[in-house]
Design a protein around this motif. Structure first.
Motif, PDB file in Angstrom:
ATOM      1  N   GLN A  70      84.570  62.606  39.065  1.00 60.32           N
ATOM      2  CA  GLN A  70      85.769  63.180  38.456  1.00 60.32           C
ATOM      3  C   GLN A  70      87.042  62.486  38.927  1.00 60.32           C
ATOM      4  OE1 GLN A  70      85.814  64.789  35.947  1.00 60.32           O
ATOM      5  NE2 GLN A  70      84.045  66.126  35.786  1.00 60.32           N
ATOM      6  N   LEU A  71      87.039  61.950  40.133  1.00 66.07           N
ATOM      7  CA  LEU A  71      88.186  61.159  40.582  1.00 66.07           C
ATOM      8  C   LEU A  71      88.370  59.949  39.679  1.00 66.07           C
ATOM      9  CD1 LEU A  71      90.380  60.471  42.686  1.00 66.07           C
ATOM     10  CD2 LEU A  71      88.588  59.332  44.031  1.00 66.07           C
ATOM     11  N   CYS A  72      87.269  59.267  39.353  1.00 63.31           N
ATOM     12  CA  CYS A  72      87.357  58.090  38.488  1.00 63.31           C
ATOM     13  C   CYS A  72      87.729  58.472  37.059  1.00 63.31           C
ATOM     14  CB  CYS A  72      86.034  57.324  38.523  1.00 63.31           C
ATOM     15  SG  CYS A  72      85.719  56.506  40.109  1.00 63.31           S
ATOM     16  N   ARG A  73      87.250  59.595  36.590  1.00 64.21           N
ATOM     17  CA  ARG A  73      87.641  60.056  35.253  1.00 64.21           C
ATOM     18  C   ARG A  73      89.122  60.440  35.213  1.00 64.21           C
ATOM     19  NH1 ARG A  73      82.700  63.629  32.604  1.00 64.21           N
ATOM     20  NH2 ARG A  73      81.833  61.871  31.420  1.00 64.21           N
ATOM     21  N   SER A  74      89.632  60.968  36.311  1.00 64.19           N
ATOM     22  CA  SER A  74      91.067  61.283  36.368  1.00 64.19           C
ATOM     23  C   SER A  74      91.904  60.032  36.186  1.00 64.19           C
ATOM     24  CB  SER A  74      91.400  61.949  37.714  1.00 64.19           C
ATOM     25  OG  SER A  74      90.784  63.205  37.830  1.00 64.19           O
ATOM     26  N   LEU A  75      91.442  58.927  36.763  1.00 64.02           N
ATOM     27  CA  LEU A  75      92.151  57.657  36.566  1.00 64.02           C
ATOM     28  C   LEU A  75      92.182  57.268  35.099  1.00 64.02           C
ATOM     29  CD1 LEU A  75      90.708  55.387  39.381  1.00 64.02           C
ATOM     30  CD2 LEU A  75      93.049  56.180  39.215  1.00 64.02           C
ATOM     31  N   ALA A  76      91.040  57.395  34.427  1.00 69.54           N
ATOM     32  CA  ALA A  76      90.962  57.025  33.012  1.00 69.54           C
ATOM     33  C   ALA A  76      91.944  57.841  32.185  1.00 69.54           C
ATOM     34  CB  ALA A  76      89.534  57.223  32.504  1.00 69.54           C
ATOM     35  N   VAL A  77      92.031  59.127  32.475  1.00 72.81           N
ATOM     36  CA  VAL A  77      92.918  60.007  31.711  1.00 72.81           C
ATOM     37  C   VAL A  77      94.380  59.739  32.033  1.00 72.81           C
ATOM     38  CG1 VAL A  77      93.592  62.417  31.380  1.00 72.81           C
ATOM     39  CG2 VAL A  77      91.169  61.807  31.485  1.00 72.81           C
ATOM     40  N   ASP A  78      94.688  59.588  33.305  1.00 72.01           N
ATOM     41  CA  ASP A  78      96.083  59.479  33.725  1.00 72.01           C
ATOM     42  C   ASP A  78      96.692  58.096  33.525  1.00 72.01           C
ATOM     43  OD1 ASP A  78      96.159  62.135  34.523  1.00 72.01           O
ATOM     44  OD2 ASP A  78      95.524  61.684  36.573  1.00 72.01           O
ATOM     45  N   TYR A  79      95.865  57.042  33.561  1.00 72.37           N
ATOM     46  CA  TYR A  79      96.408  55.682  33.530  1.00 72.37           C
ATOM     47  C   TYR A  79      95.878  54.829  32.385  1.00 72.37           C
ATOM     48  CZ  TYR A  79      98.051  56.999  38.155  1.00 72.37           C
ATOM     49  OH  TYR A  79      98.669  57.650  39.198  1.00 72.37           O
ATOM     50  N   GLY A  80      95.106  55.428  31.496  1.00 71.96           N
ATOM     51  CA  GLY A  80      94.558  54.660  30.379  1.00 71.96           C
ATOM     52  C   GLY A  80      95.632  54.035  29.518  1.00 71.96           C
ATOM     53  N   ARG A  81      96.739  54.747  29.305  1.00 68.34           N
ATOM     54  CA  ARG A  81      97.821  54.210  28.470  1.00 68.34           C
ATOM     55  C   ARG A  81      98.515  53.020  29.116  1.00 68.34           C
ATOM     56  NH1 ARG A  81      99.337  57.232  24.053  1.00 68.34           N
ATOM     57  NH2 ARG A  81      98.314  59.277  23.898  1.00 68.34           N
ATOM     58  N   GLN A  82      98.320  52.849  30.412  1.00 67.02           N
ATOM     59  CA  GLN A  82      98.886  51.695  31.113  1.00 67.02           C
ATOM     60  C   GLN A  82      97.877  50.555  31.241  1.00 67.02           C
ATOM     61  OE1 GLN A  82     100.634  54.825  34.078  1.00 67.02           O
ATOM     62  NE2 GLN A  82     101.551  52.860  34.602  1.00 67.02           N
ATOM     63  N   GLY A  83      96.759  50.708  30.567  1.00 68.86           N
ATOM     64  CA  GLY A  83      95.782  49.633  30.521  1.00 68.86           C
ATOM     65  C   GLY A  83      94.653  49.733  31.528  1.00 68.86           C
ATOM     66  N   LEU A  84      94.677  50.741  32.388  1.00 72.32           N
ATOM     67  CA  LEU A  84      93.627  50.857  33.401  1.00 72.32           C
ATOM     68  C   LEU A  84      92.359  51.449  32.793  1.00 72.32           C
ATOM     69  CD1 LEU A  84      92.963  50.658  36.494  1.00 72.32           C
ATOM     70  CD2 LEU A  84      93.497  53.098  36.591  1.00 72.32           C
ATOM     71  N   ARG A  85      91.224  50.856  33.102  1.00 70.39           N
ATOM     72  CA  ARG A  85      89.925  51.426  32.751  1.00 70.39           C
ATOM     73  C   ARG A  85      89.215  51.841  34.029  1.00 70.39           C
ATOM     74  NH1 ARG A  85      86.127  48.729  31.153  1.00 70.39           N
ATOM     75  NH2 ARG A  85      86.798  46.635  31.776  1.00 70.39           N
ATOM     76  N   SER A  86      88.573  52.994  33.988  1.00 65.00           N
ATOM     77  CA  SER A  86      87.876  53.500  35.162  1.00 65.00           C
ATOM     78  C   SER A  86      86.573  54.149  34.732  1.00 65.00           C
ATOM     79  CB  SER A  86      88.746  54.516  35.908  1.00 65.00           C
ATOM     80  OG  SER A  86      88.056  55.058  37.018  1.00 65.00           O
ATOM     81  N   ASN A  87      85.466  53.663  35.270  1.00 69.47           N
ATOM     82  CA  ASN A  87      84.142  54.137  34.889  1.00 69.47           C
ATOM     83  C   ASN A  87      83.279  54.337  36.129  1.00 69.47           C
ATOM     84  OD1 ASN A  87      84.257  53.884  31.810  1.00 69.47           O
ATOM     85  ND2 ASN A  87      84.915  51.844  32.471  1.00 69.47           N
ATOM     86  N   VAL A  88      82.120  54.942  35.926  1.00 65.27           N
ATOM     87  CA  VAL A  88      81.226  55.271  37.031  1.00 65.27           C
ATOM     88  C   VAL A  88      79.805  54.842  36.691  1.00 65.27           C
ATOM     89  CG1 VAL A  88      80.209  57.176  38.357  1.00 65.27           C
ATOM     90  CG2 VAL A  88      82.630  57.238  37.756  1.00 65.27           C
TER      91      VAL A  88
END
Length: 269
Positions: A157-175
């Motif tokens: 869920q920490l990594c999914r939080s990154l995807a939600v919070d920073y996706g618009r800035q180009g960050l991808r976060s997966n597990v």
């Protein structure tokens, strides 16, 4: 400054972390491997050409130094593999407070601190990519696994939080969620299982632990590393917030079908 993609791999001295460094270096990436033990890191660096940086991810100052060293060396940071982890056995009523806190500190707080230090640099390169190495224990549980399973679910869920919070800035976060993989860390519980079963070799214990797996074997670290490398790559450009099981299919098994030997009888309509 280098134009090659630069990736930090925590827990990079052994197992999945070391295998990931090999795959990334073979693909032309610059890699910084970190961990608590200098010896294994030096061996991976000598083998692959990665840069070794001793750092305890549970220590905020050391994490800041790790990220700073990578950026100073290469001028950028494009990827982060959150692989450092630990486990302590015990059910909720059995695991000690000290063991509980040690597991959560390494498996959740360590990634959090690493992300806090790395995020500004990842976003500066257009977002970058993060891969958390969790476990099927984040999705399914077993006996006496309270601290480890809880920590891996939290990492997911920490990594999914990154995807939600920073996706618009180009960050991808997966597990990625591996099952049993033959590593130094997995050898320890397999040694205990072997002793309980009267086995002489770890291979027999791995065989027992994976007998219900559709592929009927433990994974190899390189197999997980290939999945990690793909998630870091532009080939996975639309993959964000995903959970990729790398487990031979064990998480797809319905335990209620086990007595039937996975056979489905044909019905005549």
């Amino acid at each position: 400054m280098t134009e090659q993609r630069v990736v930090i791999v925590t827990g990079g001295g052994t197992g999945i972390g070391a295998a990931t460094a090999r795959v990334l270096r073979a693909g032309g990436h610059q890699v910084v491997v970190s961990g608590r033990r200098a010896g294994p890191l030096a061996a991976v660096a000598a083998e692959t050409g990665a840069v070794a940086q001793v750092a305890d991810t549970t220590d905020e100052t050391q994490v800041a130094g790790l990220v700073a060293a990578a950026v100073e060396r290469f001028g950028r940071l494009d990827g982060l593999v959150l692989n450092a982890g630990t486990g302590r056995p015990g059910a909720v009523g059995e695991v000690t407070v000290e063991d509980w806190e040690a597991v959560l500190r390494t498996n959740v707080t360590g990634p959090f601190l690493t992300l806090r230090a790395a995020l500004p640099h990842l976003l500066a390169t257009g977002g970058g990519a993060v891969v958390g190495v969790a476990s099927v224990s984040a999705l399914r549980n077993g006996h006496g696994n309270a601290a480890y399973a809880t920590s891996k679910a939290a990492l997911l869920q920490l990594c999914r939080s990154l995807a939600v919070d920073y996706g618009r800035q180009g960050l991808r976060s997966n597990v990625v969620c591996p099952s049993w993989v033959r590593t130094e860390m997995a050898d320890r519980p397999m040694g205990r299982l072997a002793a309980l079963g009267g086995h002489d070799e770890l291979g027999a214990a791995y065989g027992e632990a994976t007998r219900l797996n559709p592929q009927a074997r433990a994974g190899e670290a390189a197999e997980v590393a290939e999945a990690v490398a793909w998630l870091l790559s532009p080939a996975a450009s639309l993959v964000n917030g995903a959970v990729l099981t790398v487990d031979g299919g064990i998480s797809a098994v319905d335990p209620g079908t086990v007595p039937f030997g996975f056979r489905v009888e044909r019905r005549e309509d």
